[in-house]
Every structure is written in C-alpha cells, then in structure tokens.
Enzyme design. Structure first.
Site, short mmCIF file in Angstrom:
data_model
loop_
_atom_site.label_atom_id
_atom_site.label_comp_id
_atom_site.label_asym_id
_atom_site.label_seq_id
_atom_site.Cartn_x
_atom_site.Cartn_y
_atom_site.Cartn_z
N GLY A 97 19.68 70.65 161.98
CA GLY A 97 20.11 71.22 160.69
C GLY A 97 19.30 70.65 159.55
N GLY A 99 18.50 68.39 157.21
CA GLY A 99 18.95 67.03 156.91
C GLY A 99 18.48 66.55 155.56
N LYS A 120 12.97 70.62 149.52
CA LYS A 120 12.87 69.72 150.67
C LYS A 120 12.71 68.30 150.14
CE LYS A 120 10.27 68.98 154.96
NZ LYS A 120 9.29 69.61 155.88
N ASP A 132 17.78 59.38 155.28
CA ASP A 132 18.02 59.27 153.83
C ASP A 132 17.97 60.58 153.04
OD1 ASP A 132 15.33 59.75 153.93
OD2 ASP A 132 14.72 57.78 153.18
N ARG A 183 10.14 75.00 148.24
CA ARG A 183 9.59 75.96 149.19
C ARG A 183 10.18 77.35 148.96
NH1 ARG A 183 9.61 73.28 155.19
NH2 ARG A 183 11.86 73.61 155.08
N ARG A 190 15.43 79.73 161.92
CA ARG A 190 14.53 79.23 162.98
C ARG A 190 15.01 79.68 164.35
NH1 ARG A 190 13.17 74.12 160.21
NH2 ARG A 190 13.68 74.66 158.06
N ASP A 259 13.04 74.02 166.50
CA ASP A 259 13.65 73.97 165.16
C ASP A 259 12.60 74.14 164.07
OD1 ASP A 259 13.14 71.33 166.45
OD2 ASP A 259 13.40 70.57 164.42
N ASN A 260 11.33 74.08 164.44
CA ASN A 260 10.26 74.29 163.47
C ASN A 260 9.59 75.65 163.67
OD1 ASN A 260 10.70 71.77 162.37
ND2 ASN A 260 9.15 70.77 163.62
N ASP A 269 7.42 74.11 158.38
CA ASP A 269 7.58 72.65 158.50
C ASP A 269 6.25 71.95 158.81
OD1 ASP A 269 10.17 72.83 157.79
OD2 ASP A 269 11.00 71.98 159.62
P1 AMP Z 1 11.23 67.46 160.98
O1 AMP Z 1 10.58 66.56 161.97
O2 AMP Z 1 10.88 67.15 159.55
O3 AMP Z 1 11.06 68.91 161.29
O4 AMP Z 1 12.79 67.13 161.07
C1 AMP Z 1 13.57 67.19 162.25
C2 AMP Z 1 15.02 67.03 161.89
O5 AMP Z 1 15.26 65.76 161.29
C3 AMP Z 1 15.53 68.05 160.90
O6 AMP Z 1 16.87 68.31 161.19
C4 AMP Z 1 15.40 67.34 159.58
O7 AMP Z 1 16.24 67.84 158.60
C5 AMP Z 1 15.77 65.93 159.97
N1 AMP Z 1 15.15 64.93 159.08
C6 AMP Z 1 13.85 64.55 159.06
N2 AMP Z 1 13.64 63.61 158.12
C7 AMP Z 1 14.82 63.40 157.52
C8 AMP Z 1 15.26 62.55 156.47
N3 AMP Z 1 14.43 61.71 155.85
N4 AMP Z 1 16.55 62.62 156.10
C9 AMP Z 1 17.40 63.44 156.72
N5 AMP Z 1 17.07 64.25 157.72
C10 AMP Z 1 15.79 64.24 158.13
MG MG Z 2 11.67 70.58 160.90
#
Ligand code: AMP
Ligand code: MG
Length: 503
Positions: A97, A99, A120, A132, A183, A190, A259-260, A269
């Site tokens: 989700g 995050g 983002k 965070d 964005r 996704r 998810d990407n 992403d």
């Molecule tokens: P990503 O690798 O950026 O595509 O992220 C994979 C998952 O981790 C997604 O659900 C993101 O929302 C979550 N995520 C990545 N970095 C963070 C962060 N700093 N804080 C909260 N969620 C994160």
């Molecule tokens: Mg992602």
C-alpha cells in the site's frame, strides 16, 4: 508574442472529482498528508502543469508550494493512501500500500483526461509498516527527472509536476534530507491492487476495481461479462509494448515488483533505475538485486511473469483457459513492438525479413565492444551508402570510422556496417530524410546516473539550478542544441555510482 488561446486557469479554479475515493474505504485509507514545513520549491515541470491546464507561473505561487509540501489542501481534494499488495522479487509480500504516497484528488483537464495528483513522501499512512513515510532529496530528484525524461522519450510513464524539499533529517544508510515529488497519472492502480484482494479471497472487490479501471481507462473493453478478458488482454499488450520501449531505450527499472507495475502500462515508481551506458545485456542497475532478477535482459521475461501474477488475481472473473490464451499473446506483441522500434532506430522504412537479425547483430557487436548504448544508436544516422556519399566521401568515411570504433574497431563491427550499408541501399528514402527520422527516435541524451548525481549534489548544497537545467535538456532529448548537447557525456572513468533501493 502569441496570446494564449484560452483563459489562464488559477490553482483555485481547479475542480476536483475523486472517482477512486468513491470506491470506498476498502480500497484506501483516508489520510491527510503530514507534510514538510517551510519547504522550498526545487523544480517544476511546465509541460506536466499543462496536463492539468495550469500555466507554469501558478506553480511558483506560495499557495502551490504549500500544497506540494502537503501542508495545505485545496477545496474539493479528498486525500487518501491506496491499498495494494505485491510480489517482491518473485515472492508474495502480502499487503503493502501507499506507505508514503498520498493522493490528493483528481482533475479532469479540458481535453477530458483525468489526472490524479499524488504527493510521494508526504508522511506516514496506515500502510507505512513502521517506516517514516518520507522520501529523500536524492531519490526524489531522481524520480522527478526520470518521469519527465521518459515522457520526452515517448515512453508511457507517470509524470512529475513539481518537487519540494526542506532540511528535515531522514535516516537512511546515512542521514539525508526530506523531499516530496508531486506525481500525476491518470491512475496509480497497480497489478498489486488486484492481487491483494485475490490473496484475501475478496473477489467482489476485484470486480469492483476492474470495473472502475475499465470504465475510466479501457472503455473499448465493452460492457458485458467478457469485458474482463478484454481488459486483461489490453493490459498484457500495453505491458509488452512498455517492455519493448524500455529495451529500445536502454532503460532499466531495477525493481519490477508487481506493486510497481501500472495497470495502465505506465513506467511507475522510479527507484534504483538506470539507463544503459556501456552496453552489457545482463547489467543489474539495482545493487540489492543480488540474483539479477531484474537485470536489463531479464526485463521482458519479468514483464511476462508479472502478467501471470495478474492473471492469477483475475482467475475468478475470467476463465483460466482464456487467461492462458491471452497471456500467450504477450511474446508476439512484444516481438512485433520491439522490431518496429528497431527498424525506426536503424532508419528502415521498408520491412525486410532480415531486419530483426540486423538489429540483434548490432546489439551483439555493441555488447562485445561495450559500446555506449545511446551514442552508438545516435551515430547510425550519419551512415551513408556508397551512392549517397559519392567519391571517397571524406565526411561519410569519417562517420563510418567513428561507428566502427564505437563497435570496438573489430572485423565483426566492420562487417556489420557493410551489411547495414547494403541494407540502406534498398531503402527508397533520401538520406537526409532518413537521418532526420532516426534522430527523432535515437536520443542525443538520456538521464545517465552521473548527470543525475551532479544535479543532486548541487541541490544538496542548496543550488537547485542544475536540476532545472537538466530537466529542460531532458525534455528535448533529440536536440543537438548546446544546452542539450552539454549533457552528452558518458560516465567518467572510475567506479560506477551505486544506486540502492533505500529512498
Ligand atoms: P518502493 O520500493 O518504493 O516501491 O516501496 C515498496 C513499499 O514500501 C511500498 O508499499 C511503499 O509505500 C513502502 N515504503 C517505501 N519506503 C517507505 C517509507 N520511507 N515510508 C513508508 N513506506 C515506505
Ligand atoms: Mg513502489
């Protein structure tokens, strides 16, 4: 100067409709951003602003900076963080989700196109899993530049309207500072948005989400129950064509988890991505990808793997046999799309049976010589046949020699150029026309890591001008103008820049 043909729109005039929010809280969490205080505007993309009918001047207003920072919202916005799951590195990762991304709302532009606006790095959500909710300046600049660069290359992608940053500390492998990228995409849904409900056995939610996506983005799929099969087919084909685009441009995503993967076939992403420099088909741009699952030459196969994951998620609304038949069309669609792009890159207007081989052999010669991917393709436009360069053709001979050197100066390289010249002899197009067409598909510049890194270092030191200049150049990647050509620089010698997932 020309007068704008329609009245200028101000931020306050934007009308939000929030179709996704209308689906209900099963699909997202209602969440206001916890934004960045006193953030500065690092850069804006005037071309992205035009997508929501805003003049770029609106993006430098204090009001906009506060919206981009997540510290103010406009009337009509309904902020939320979307739920999704995903397969990460081939393994079902369960619920993920948004995050750290928060959608603000959706605008329909004067052409009738919907654009969702998303921040983002706008703080924690129900899906942050103890992280965070922040994004660092470095990775935010990378996403901002890549989004706009890919679009300028004609590759489907989410867009970047603007980015802001402040001095708030963000703890990663080292201490960095915070930023937010604004964005835009018609939708950020996704593959994983479907998979999460399949994993939970909530098949009615899959149907609701599919109907939402089809009604808005795939109206050609019709209204009957077979719309879901047609929808899956359209997604498979868009994904196949996207992979053909990536392979043609030398783009490496780096984290092709489901998810990407956008349900609209957009590049989505940007993390540890890269553009191929010294050509190495098995290059791994993400240093945490130890097995090379997402290596450059694996991308088309992973696109297919992801389509299978989506097929599994749709197995309750489409006959499995039908899903199987459809997914088998991925490879032929990708092959055809890739061959079309290869012909364009080689300047071939007529189709001949051996063209595929000619393209493959060029890539093999480039791989053997570790040729610079972007520069080598760009050089092809200077190649002339004997008839086109009568006599000894001094300049044509020099261009031929440059290409030969780029291909390692080998006999194989020379033999390939001979074959290419013979092939060009069977083209009816005048050389100048061919060269112009080629220079409109083989870019002069791409976003090399070291170029992004230079701009990042400047912003980290408080000077955002280099990011803005680089953006302006990346929006015109086919130009030979000096302000673009200045970025036609392969990575300097020395250890390559290491790009990790930590962002
Ligand atoms: P990503 O690798 O950026 O595509 O992220 C994979 C998952 O981790 C997604 O659900 C993101 O929302 C979550 N995520 C990545 N970095 C963070 C962060 N700093 N804080 C909260 N969620 C994160
Ligand atoms: Mg992602």
């Amino acid at each position: 100067m020309a007068i704008a043909s329609s009245p200028e729109i101000a931020l306050e005039d934007l009308i939000f409709s929030n179709a996704f929010a209308g689906l209900g809280e099963r699909f997202y969490e209602t969440r206001t951003p916890s934004g960045l205080e006193d953030a500065r505007l690092v850069a804006v993309s005037p071309d992205a602003a035009a997508l929501i009918d805003l003049p770029a001047s609106e993006l430098t207003r204090e009001e906009f900076i506060r919206i981009a920072s997540g510290t103010a919202i406009l009337r009509g916005m309904q902020p939320f963080a979307a739920l999704y799951g995903g397969h990460q590195f081939g393994v079902w990762a369960g619920q993920l989700g948004d995050g750290r991304a928060i959608a603000l709302g959706e605008i329909t532009n004067k052409r009738g196109e919907p654009w969702e606006i998303q921040l983002k790095g706008a703080g924690q959500t129900a899906y942050s899993r103890h992280a965070d909710g922040r994004a660092v300046l470095r990775s935010t600049i990378r996403e901002f530049l890549a989004s706009e660069a890919m679009d300028a290359l004609g590759i489907p992608t989410t867009r970047a309207l603007a980015m802001v940053a402040n001095d708030e500390a963000v703890y990663r492998e080292s201490i960095e500072t915070a930023a937010i990228v604004v964005r835009l995409a018609p939708s950020f849904v996704r593959f994983g948005s479907f998979e999460i409900f399949a994993a939970r056995g909530e098949h009615d939610a899959i149907r609701i989400l599919a109907d939402y996506v089809i009604d808005r983005f795939y109206p050609e799929c019709g209204a009957g129950d077979d719309r879901y099969a047609r929808f899956f087919e359209a997604v498979v084909h868009r994904t196949a064509r996207l992979m053909a685009d990536w392979q043609s441009a030398g783009f490496m995503h780096g984290v092709m988890n489901t998810d990407n993967f956008s349900i609209l076939g957009l590049t989505l992403d940007y993390g540890p991505y890269g553009f191929m420099e010294a050509y190495e088909p098995g290059h791994i741009c993400n240093h945490t990808d130890h097995s090379g699952r997402y290596a450059f030459d694996q991308q088309p196969g992973i696109g297919l793997w992801n389509c299978y994951a989506l097929a599994n998620a749709l197995a309750n609304i489409v006959e499995p046999a039908q899903l199987e038949t459809i997914v088998k069309t991925y490879v032929p669609v990708l092959r055809e799309a890739f061959l079309t792009r290869t012909r364009a890159k080689l300047g071939l207007a007529n189709a001949e049976a051996e063209d595929d081989r000619l393209g493959q052999d060029l890539r093999a010669a480039m791989a053997a010589a570790k040729s610079d991917f972007t520069r080598t393709f760009r050089m092809l436009a200077d190649i002339r046949t004997a008839a086109e360069a009568p006599g000894d053709g001094g300049l044509a001979a020099a261009h031929r020699e440059s290409l030969h050197l780029a291909l390692g100066g080998t006999a194989d390289g020379a033999a390939w150029i001979d074959r290419y010249q013979q092939r060009l002899e069977r083209e009816a197009r005048p050389a100048a026309e061919r060269a112009a067409a080629m220079s409109a598909v083989n870019p002069r510049i791409v976003l090399r890591n070291h170029l992004a890194q230079e701009a990042i270092a400047a912003s980290q030191a408080g000077d955002d001008e280099p990011v803005r200049r680089l953006l302006a150049a990346l929006r015109r990647p086919y130009s030979d103008d000096p302000d673009v050509a200045v970025y036609d620089r392969p990575a300097p010698a020395g250890p390559p820049i290491v790009v990790s997932c930590s962002s």
